[in-house]
Design an enzyme around this catalytic site. Structure first.
Site, PDB file in Angstrom:
ATOM      1  N   MET A 129       0.158   3.889  -3.784  1.00  0.00           N
ATOM      2  CA  MET A 129      -0.538   3.431  -5.004  1.00  0.00           C
ATOM      3  C   MET A 129       0.267   3.864  -6.223  1.00  0.00           C
ATOM      4  O   MET A 129       0.794   4.982  -6.255  1.00  0.00           O
ATOM      5  CB  MET A 129      -1.929   4.065  -5.088  1.00  0.00           C
ATOM      6  CG  MET A 129      -2.792   3.820  -3.868  1.00  0.00           C
ATOM      7  SD  MET A 129      -4.452   4.487  -4.103  1.00  0.00           S
ATOM      8  CE  MET A 129      -5.113   4.330  -2.445  1.00  0.00           C
ATOM      9  N   SER A 180      -5.597   6.395   8.286  1.00  0.00           N
ATOM     10  CA  SER A 180      -4.987   6.381   6.955  1.00  0.00           C
ATOM     11  C   SER A 180      -4.705   7.814   6.540  1.00  0.00           C
ATOM     12  O   SER A 180      -5.639   8.612   6.344  1.00  0.00           O
ATOM     13  CB  SER A 180      -5.935   5.734   5.939  1.00  0.00           C
ATOM     14  OG  SER A 180      -5.466   6.021   4.638  1.00  0.00           O
ATOM     15  N   MET A 214      -0.059  -0.862  -2.724  1.00  0.00           N
ATOM     16  CA  MET A 214      -0.995  -1.205  -3.792  1.00  0.00           C
ATOM     17  C   MET A 214      -0.277  -0.943  -5.103  1.00  0.00           C
ATOM     18  O   MET A 214      -0.556   0.031  -5.821  1.00  0.00           O
ATOM     19  CB  MET A 214      -2.274  -0.369  -3.645  1.00  0.00           C
ATOM     20  CG  MET A 214      -3.142  -0.838  -2.490  1.00  0.00           C
ATOM     21  SD  MET A 214      -4.328   0.389  -1.939  1.00  0.00           S
ATOM     22  CE  MET A 214      -3.269   1.340  -0.843  1.00  0.00           C
ATOM     23  N   HIS A 233      -1.413   4.370   8.978  1.00  0.00           N
ATOM     24  CA  HIS A 233      -1.553   3.563   7.764  1.00  0.00           C
ATOM     25  C   HIS A 233      -1.198   4.443   6.567  1.00  0.00           C
ATOM     26  O   HIS A 233      -1.748   5.546   6.409  1.00  0.00           O
ATOM     27  CB  HIS A 233      -3.002   3.063   7.667  1.00  0.00           C
ATOM     28  CG  HIS A 233      -3.260   2.128   6.536  1.00  0.00           C
ATOM     29  ND1 HIS A 233      -2.966   0.778   6.591  1.00  0.00           N
ATOM     30  CD2 HIS A 233      -3.792   2.340   5.307  1.00  0.00           C
ATOM     31  CE1 HIS A 233      -3.317   0.200   5.454  1.00  0.00           C
ATOM     32  NE2 HIS A 233      -3.824   1.133   4.655  1.00  0.00           N
ATOM     33  N   GLY A 238      -9.797   6.190   7.330  1.00  0.00           N
ATOM     34  CA  GLY A 238      -9.368   7.429   6.697  1.00  0.00           C
ATOM     35  C   GLY A 238     -10.452   8.473   6.807  1.00  0.00           C
ATOM     36  O   GLY A 238     -10.440   9.360   7.669  1.00  0.00           O
ATOM     37  N   ASP A 298      -0.886   4.570   2.487  1.00  0.00           N
ATOM     38  CA  ASP A 298      -1.345   3.915   1.269  1.00  0.00           C
ATOM     39  C   ASP A 298      -0.500   4.316   0.069  1.00  0.00           C
ATOM     40  O   ASP A 298      -0.611   5.443  -0.429  1.00  0.00           O
ATOM     41  CB  ASP A 298      -2.805   4.301   0.998  1.00  0.00           C
ATOM     42  CG  ASP A 298      -3.762   3.627   1.965  1.00  0.00           C
ATOM     43  OD1 ASP A 298      -3.695   2.390   2.094  1.00  0.00           O
ATOM     44  OD2 ASP A 298      -4.570   4.338   2.598  1.00  0.00           O
ATOM     45  N   GLY A 329      -7.932   1.685  -3.867  1.00  0.00           N
ATOM     46  CA  GLY A 329      -7.693   2.759  -4.837  1.00  0.00           C
ATOM     47  C   GLY A 329      -8.064   4.131  -4.314  1.00  0.00           C
ATOM     48  O   GLY A 329      -7.423   5.115  -4.651  1.00  0.00           O
ATOM     49  N   PHE A 330      -9.090   4.173  -3.502  1.00  0.00           N
ATOM     50  CA  PHE A 330      -9.590   5.473  -3.052  1.00  0.00           C
ATOM     51  C   PHE A 330     -10.086   5.401  -1.614  1.00  0.00           C
ATOM     52  O   PHE A 330     -10.610   4.366  -1.193  1.00  0.00           O
ATOM     53  CB  PHE A 330     -10.749   5.940  -3.953  1.00  0.00           C
ATOM     54  CG  PHE A 330     -10.359   6.029  -5.392  1.00  0.00           C
ATOM     55  CD1 PHE A 330      -9.742   7.174  -5.899  1.00  0.00           C
ATOM     56  CD2 PHE A 330     -10.554   4.950  -6.238  1.00  0.00           C
ATOM     57  CE1 PHE A 330      -9.335   7.238  -7.220  1.00  0.00           C
ATOM     58  CE2 PHE A 330     -10.151   5.001  -7.573  1.00  0.00           C
ATOM     59  CZ  PHE A 330      -9.549   6.150  -8.070  1.00  0.00           C
ATOM     60  N   GLY A 331      -9.950   6.500  -0.906  1.00  0.00           N
ATOM     61  CA  GLY A 331     -10.558   6.615   0.406  1.00  0.00           C
ATOM     62  C   GLY A 331     -12.037   6.950   0.250  1.00  0.00           C
ATOM     63  O   GLY A 331     -12.505   7.272  -0.848  1.00  0.00           O
ATOM     64  N   GLY A 332     -12.772   6.836   1.324  1.00  0.00           N
ATOM     65  CA  GLY A 332     -14.165   7.295   1.334  1.00  0.00           C
ATOM     66  C   GLY A 332     -15.156   6.391   0.646  1.00  0.00           C
ATOM     67  O   GLY A 332     -16.274   6.821   0.331  1.00  0.00           O
ATOM     68  N   ASP A 334      -9.535  -2.858   6.149  1.00  0.00           N
ATOM     69  CA  ASP A 334      -9.253  -1.567   5.522  1.00  0.00           C
ATOM     70  C   ASP A 334     -10.324  -1.239   4.491  1.00  0.00           C
ATOM     71  O   ASP A 334     -10.508  -1.984   3.534  1.00  0.00           O
ATOM     72  CB  ASP A 334      -7.871  -1.663   4.846  1.00  0.00           C
ATOM     73  CG  ASP A 334      -7.412  -0.368   4.206  1.00  0.00           C
ATOM     74  OD1 ASP A 334      -8.074   0.669   4.376  1.00  0.00           O
ATOM     75  OD2 ASP A 334      -6.366  -0.404   3.535  1.00  0.00           O
ATOM     76  N   GLY A 335     -11.023  -0.119   4.709  1.00  0.00           N
ATOM     77  CA  GLY A 335     -11.991   0.359   3.735  1.00  0.00           C
ATOM     78  C   GLY A 335     -13.384   0.503   4.322  1.00  0.00           C
ATOM     79  O   GLY A 335     -13.986  -0.473   4.770  1.00  0.00           O
ATOM     80  N   GLY A 336     -13.835   1.746   4.375  1.00  0.00           N
ATOM     81  CA  GLY A 336     -15.199   1.988   4.841  1.00  0.00           C
ATOM     82  C   GLY A 336     -15.413   1.746   6.321  1.00  0.00           C
ATOM     83  O   GLY A 336     -16.545   1.522   6.769  1.00  0.00           O
ATOM     84  N   MET A 355      -9.278  -6.496   2.692  1.00  0.00           N
ATOM     85  CA  MET A 355      -9.826  -5.265   2.119  1.00  0.00           C
ATOM     86  C   MET A 355     -11.353  -5.332   2.128  1.00  0.00           C
ATOM     87  O   MET A 355     -11.940  -6.311   1.656  1.00  0.00           O
ATOM     88  CB  MET A 355      -9.352  -5.084   0.661  1.00  0.00           C
ATOM     89  CG  MET A 355      -7.876  -4.785   0.489  1.00  0.00           C
ATOM     90  SD  MET A 355      -7.277  -3.349   1.405  1.00  0.00           S
ATOM     91  CE  MET A 355      -8.321  -2.030   0.764  1.00  0.00           C
ATOM     92  N   HIS A 366       0.961   0.121   3.197  1.00  0.00           N
ATOM     93  CA  HIS A 366       0.118  -0.737   2.358  1.00  0.00           C
ATOM     94  C   HIS A 366       0.496  -0.487   0.902  1.00  0.00           C
ATOM     95  O   HIS A 366       0.217   0.590   0.370  1.00  0.00           O
ATOM     96  CB  HIS A 366      -1.352  -0.360   2.650  1.00  0.00           C
ATOM     97  CG  HIS A 366      -2.357  -1.108   1.858  1.00  0.00           C
ATOM     98  ND1 HIS A 366      -3.693  -0.738   1.845  1.00  0.00           N
ATOM     99  CD2 HIS A 366      -2.263  -2.201   1.049  1.00  0.00           C
ATOM    100  CE1 HIS A 366      -4.359  -1.572   1.071  1.00  0.00           C
ATOM    101  NE2 HIS A 366      -3.514  -2.456   0.576  1.00  0.00           N
TER     102      HIS A 366
HETATM  103  C1  DX5 Z   1      -8.121   2.180   0.004  1.00  0.00           C
HETATM  104  C2  DX5 Z   1      -7.019   2.334   1.013  1.00  0.00           C
HETATM  105  C3  DX5 Z   1      -7.503   2.669   2.344  1.00  0.00           C
HETATM  106  C4  DX5 Z   1      -8.224   3.974   2.479  1.00  0.00           C
HETATM  107  C5  DX5 Z   1      -9.281   3.794   3.522  1.00  0.00           C
HETATM  108  O1  DX5 Z   1      -7.598   1.833  -1.192  1.00  0.00           O
HETATM  109  O2  DX5 Z   1      -6.247   1.153   1.098  1.00  0.00           O
HETATM  110  O3  DX5 Z   1      -6.486   2.556   3.335  1.00  0.00           O
HETATM  111  O4  DX5 Z   1      -7.407   5.051   2.814  1.00  0.00           O
HETATM  112  O5  DX5 Z   1     -10.047   4.912   3.532  1.00  0.00           O
HETATM  113  P1  DX5 Z   1     -11.512   4.965   4.164  1.00  0.00           P
HETATM  114  O6  DX5 Z   1     -11.362   4.663   5.614  1.00  0.00           O
HETATM  115  O7  DX5 Z   1     -11.910   6.368   3.887  1.00  0.00           O
HETATM  116  O8  DX5 Z   1     -12.334   3.936   3.447  1.00  0.00           O
HETATM  117 ZN    ZN Z   2      -4.873   0.924   2.861  1.00  0.00          ZN
END
Ligand code: DX5
Ligand code: ZN
Length: 221
Positions: free
Chosen positions: A37, A8, A68, A33, A197, A35, A142-145, A175-177, A137, A66
């Site tokens: 938003m 990502s 959002m 990927h 990501g 994102d 909304g956020f990475g990490g 997707d996510g974590g 999901m 993706h």
């Molecule tokens: C979250 C995004 C993800 C995000 C994943 O809203 O859709 O694609 O970048 O990031 P990580 O892998 O850091 O959770």
């Molecule tokens: Zn995503």
């Protein structure tokens, strides 16, 4: 058995996006990927067609976009033109999923549907034949990490059954974590496409991390 790692770019260093893309490609990334938003569907604002176009100019790998955003159909034409390969829209933001997915396919892109952690799989049960990709999901978008929500694993397992029962060849993406600890769980549950990501871009050796993630998936015993 398909295993796709999709870095990502949300977690990339934007001052050197081209180099980050090349690094991921050298590390064996399968897709990118992206994102998008809008600050309305999710409480964060990122980027749009210009960034898709910039990534497209640096790679020929599939671009997994993706969305959002509310009213995702407003962006289909410009994102397809910018070089998107897949456009994934959220069921929660798309009341006319059947029409919207068909429009995505008309534009020559693969059509994906994403489900937030709280949205049941039944949201897509009537339109499985229209779906090229199902995105589960495993964080609230909304956020990475963010930390992986553990009950997403069972949802992936049920999604796998649902797709198989319908003879669907849709990709099943999470997707996510996703990191070295969590990827194996969702792979065993039946996912084939993994967004990462933070796990990649914050690794000591981001290029090698892509292979490390892939290596966590393997032959089921
Ligand atoms: C979250 C995004 C993800 C995000 C994943 O809203 O859709 O694609 O970048 O990031 P990580 O892998 O850091 O959770
Ligand atoms: Zn995503």
């Amino acid at each position: 058995m398909t295993i796709r790692i999709a870095p990502s770019i949300l977690s990339a260093d934007f001052t050197k996006l081209g180099e980050e893309v090349a690094m991921c490609e050298a590390g064996g990334a399968d897709w990118f990927h992206i994102d998008v938003m809008d600050g309305q569907f999710v409480p964060n604002l990122t980027f749009g067609a210009k960034v898709i176009e910039a990534v497209r100019s640096r790679t020929s790998l599939p671009l997994d976009v993706h969305l959002m955003v509310v009213e995702p159909e407003k962006y289909f034409d410009s994102f397809a033109k910018a070089g998107a390969s897949t456009l994934t829209i959220h069921a929660e933001a798309a009341p006319h999923l059947h029409r919207q997915l068909n429009r995505i396919r008309e534009l020559g892109c693969a059509a994906g549907v994403a489900l937030n952690p709280a949205t049941p799989l039944s949201a897509i049960s009537e339109i499985i034949p229209e779906i090229d990709l199902l995105l589960i999901m495993s964080v609230n978008p909304g956020f990475g990490g963010q930390e992986f929500i553990s009950y997403a694993t069972d949802k992936v397992r049920r999604a796998r059954l649902m797709l198989d029962e319908s003879d669907s060849n849709a990709a099943l993406e999470v997707d996510g974590g996703i990191n070295r600890d969590t990827i194996r769980l969702v792979w065993e549950a039946g996912a084939d496409t993994f967004v990462a990501g933070n796990a990649i871009f914050s690794a000591r050796d981001p290029q090698a991390e892509i292979g490390k993630l892939r290596a966590q998936c393997g032959v089921l015993v």
